[in-house]
Design an enzyme around this catalytic site. Structure first.
Site, PDB file in Angstrom:
ATOM      1  N   LYS A  75      52.146 -15.076  12.922  1.00  0.00           N
ATOM      2  CA  LYS A  75      52.935 -14.721  14.097  1.00  0.00           C
ATOM      3  C   LYS A  75      53.497 -16.007  14.699  1.00  0.00           C
ATOM      4  O   LYS A  75      52.790 -17.014  14.804  1.00  0.00           O
ATOM      5  CB  LYS A  75      52.066 -13.981  15.115  1.00  0.00           C
ATOM      6  CG  LYS A  75      52.810 -13.516  16.371  1.00  0.00           C
ATOM      7  CD  LYS A  75      51.870 -12.747  17.296  1.00  0.00           C
ATOM      8  CE  LYS A  75      52.550 -12.339  18.609  1.00  0.00           C
ATOM      9  NZ  LYS A  75      51.636 -11.616  19.520  1.00  0.00           N
ATOM     10  N   SER A 151      53.777  -7.807  21.777  1.00  0.00           N
ATOM     11  CA  SER A 151      54.549  -8.930  21.320  1.00  0.00           C
ATOM     12  C   SER A 151      54.459  -9.180  19.818  1.00  0.00           C
ATOM     13  O   SER A 151      55.205  -9.997  19.272  1.00  0.00           O
ATOM     14  CB  SER A 151      54.125 -10.197  22.068  1.00  0.00           C
ATOM     15  OG  SER A 151      52.776 -10.549  21.757  1.00  0.00           O
ATOM     16  N   SER A 175      49.249  -6.382  22.759  1.00  0.00           N
ATOM     17  CA  SER A 175      50.249  -6.844  21.793  1.00  0.00           C
ATOM     18  C   SER A 175      49.900  -6.613  20.335  1.00  0.00           C
ATOM     19  O   SER A 175      50.747  -6.799  19.466  1.00  0.00           O
ATOM     20  CB  SER A 175      50.536  -8.336  22.015  1.00  0.00           C
ATOM     21  OG  SER A 175      51.226  -8.519  23.225  1.00  0.00           O
TER      22      SER A 175
END
Length: 494
Positions: A75, A151, A175
């Protein structure tokens, strides 16, 4: 062969490589072919490291391990890989190169994964949608007009699209679980301290942030937690290790559990009928499996918890943007208008006000623990509303203009009293009010993809466990996966 490999989980792919049925190079090229076929429409990749991955595989430098030769995507925020660009989704860091490799990435490498890039995230990981000026809009493979969430939106989109079976993710307010729900994936947020955030971070967001992965199968998530779990020297919080490997829990029976459920929004907002139906369906399934399910919820003031979460949010955005500006010399205009408004609110908040909000966290944890004395798990919708359309959650131009003016004037207290704060808080949490509880109380929680809406979009349900009880969650998830398999439920192949 490419399509057959797409349907395998990471444990299965590692087994094929170990048996010599496919080479790491062949799997890498099949993965890259799937990305190339779909990425133009989905836009899940932030940094492409394919050439480095090809070189590593060709040189045979991929270490052995339980996932030797399996491709992996990090990520693009706080999963630092030395020498690799890490933008955190912001123009301010478009040229930023990580100087160190974090413990998470080191353990990913030691497990034998081949890192092929990183996935998109909203600016500084701040939203439940993944739309940025820097990278553009990331779209759900289930419906290209809708967001995959955030996210960890890029990670969810990549896994749901079949790029690969697992990708790095993190969760500071939902997230992992929110994009898991929107994209039909399994998403487990571990307990505080289960996975180290070191060395550059002690505890993200006062321990509210946890790092793990998004997966299609429960066994991938469990096996990966075995890879990632454990403290690093100097970690500020060390959790007791599990009694046995997490991978061993997936096929173990969970026993007869007592589960309380609620579908009421803790902030008083709407809850879509599909989310209510998802919980009702989960309750029926659980009862059919022998569990006791009844309506019950922790005695927690949801609106107070939301205010405490937003105080954390404001404060950390202010600190993060200040640090980035200090280190890069960028202007405030390098950040989105929403980010600047959030930072302004954080600067306007006094230390005393922040501490007063932080002190409530213990009360939330105590009340959740009291609930867990009566119930093993708390079941809710993962989200209150379905995935938003791309652009739907953009802050209106009028509000952006007001916030920009107040930012330029430097009068944050005016913004605090303008009504924009309440609007921002409600806009941020109305769609996703159920996930922050687990973050502020440091407990593990998971989103399980048990439902599909009338519009064909997946809908997850959330289970919240007591602190340190990842094993219980994984046992139940394994049972649910066997009883109501979701592996064959995939979006149209793009």
């Amino acid at each position: 062969m490419i399509e057959e490999l797409r349907d395998r989980d990471a444990v299965g792919l590692a087994a094929l490589i170990a048996a010599g049925e496919i080479s790491a190079a062949e799997l890498l090229e099949a993965t890259l072919a799937r990305i190339d076929r779909a990425e133009a429409g989905i836009n899940a990749i932030a940094v492409d490291l394919r050439e480095r991955a090809r070189a590593e595989v060709a040189r045979g430098v991929v270490p052995g391990g339980p996932f030797a030769g399996v491709p992996f995507l990090l990520k693009d925020i706080f999963q630092e890989d030395a020498g690799v660009t890490m933008t955190m989704g912001t123009l301010a860091l478009k040229d930023h190169v990580a100087r160190t490799t974090c413990a998470y990435v080191r353990r990913v490498r030691e497990a034998g994964f081949v890192i092929i890039g990183s996935t998109t995230t909203p600016e500084l990981g701040l939203k439940a949608t993944t739309e940025t000026v820097l990278h553009g809009d990331t779209r759900s493979p289930w419906n290209l007009e809708r967001t995959p969430g955030g996210s960890s939106g890029g990670a969810a989109a990549a896994v749901a699209a079949g790029y690969l079976p697992m990708a790095g993710a993190s969760d500071g307010g939902g997230s992992i679980r929110i994009p898991a729900s929107y994209c039909g994936l399994f998403g487990l947020k571990p307990s505080r301290g289960r996975v180290s955030e070191g060395p550059s971070i002690g505890e993200g967001w006062e321990g509210a942030v946890c790092t793990h992965v998004l997966t299609r199968s429960v066994r991938d998530s469990a096996a990966m937690l075995d890879v990632l779990a454990g403290a690093e020297p100097g970690d500020p919080f060390v959790i007791a290790p599990p009694a046995r490997p997490f991978a061993a829990e997936v096929d173990a029976e969970p026993g007869r559990l007592r589960i309380g459920f609620s579908t009421r929004s803790p902030v008083g907002g709407r809850v879509d009928a599909e989310m209510v139906a998802a919980v009702a369906g989960a309750a029926r399934l659980l009862e059919g499996l022998g569990h006791v399910v009844e309506e019950a919820a922790p005695d927690i003031d949801g609106e107070l918890l939301a205010r405490c979460y937003m105080g954390l949010y404001f404060g950390h955005v202010a600190a993060m943007t200040a640090r980035i500006r200090r280190e890069t010399g960028c202007a405030s205009s390098a950040f989105h208008a929403d980010t600047r408004a959030l930072a302004l609110l954080g600067r306007a908040m006094s230390a005393g006000e922040y501490v007063a909000l932080r002190e409530h966290w213990n009360g939330f944890a105590r009340k959740l623990a009291a609930f867990h004395e009566r119930y093993d798990l708390f079941l809710t919708p993962t989200t209150a509303l379905g995935a938003a359309r791309i652009g739907e959650l953009d802050t209106p131009k009028r509000m952006q203009a007001i916030a920009g003016l107040i930012d330029r004037l430097g009068v944050g207290k005016v913004l605090m009293k303008s009504g924009i704060v309440d609007d921002l808080a409600f806009r941020n949490l109305e769609r996703t009010p159920f996930t922050q509880l687990a973050n502020l109380t440091f407990v593990p929680a998971m989103s399980v993809p048990l439902h599909v809406g009338a519009d064909g979009m997946p809908v997850g349900v959330q289970f919240v466990a007591r602190f340190g009880a990842e094993a219980m969650l994984l046992r139940l998830a394994g049972q649910l996966e066997r009883a109501a398999p979701w592996a064959g439920r995939m979006p149209v192949r793009h």
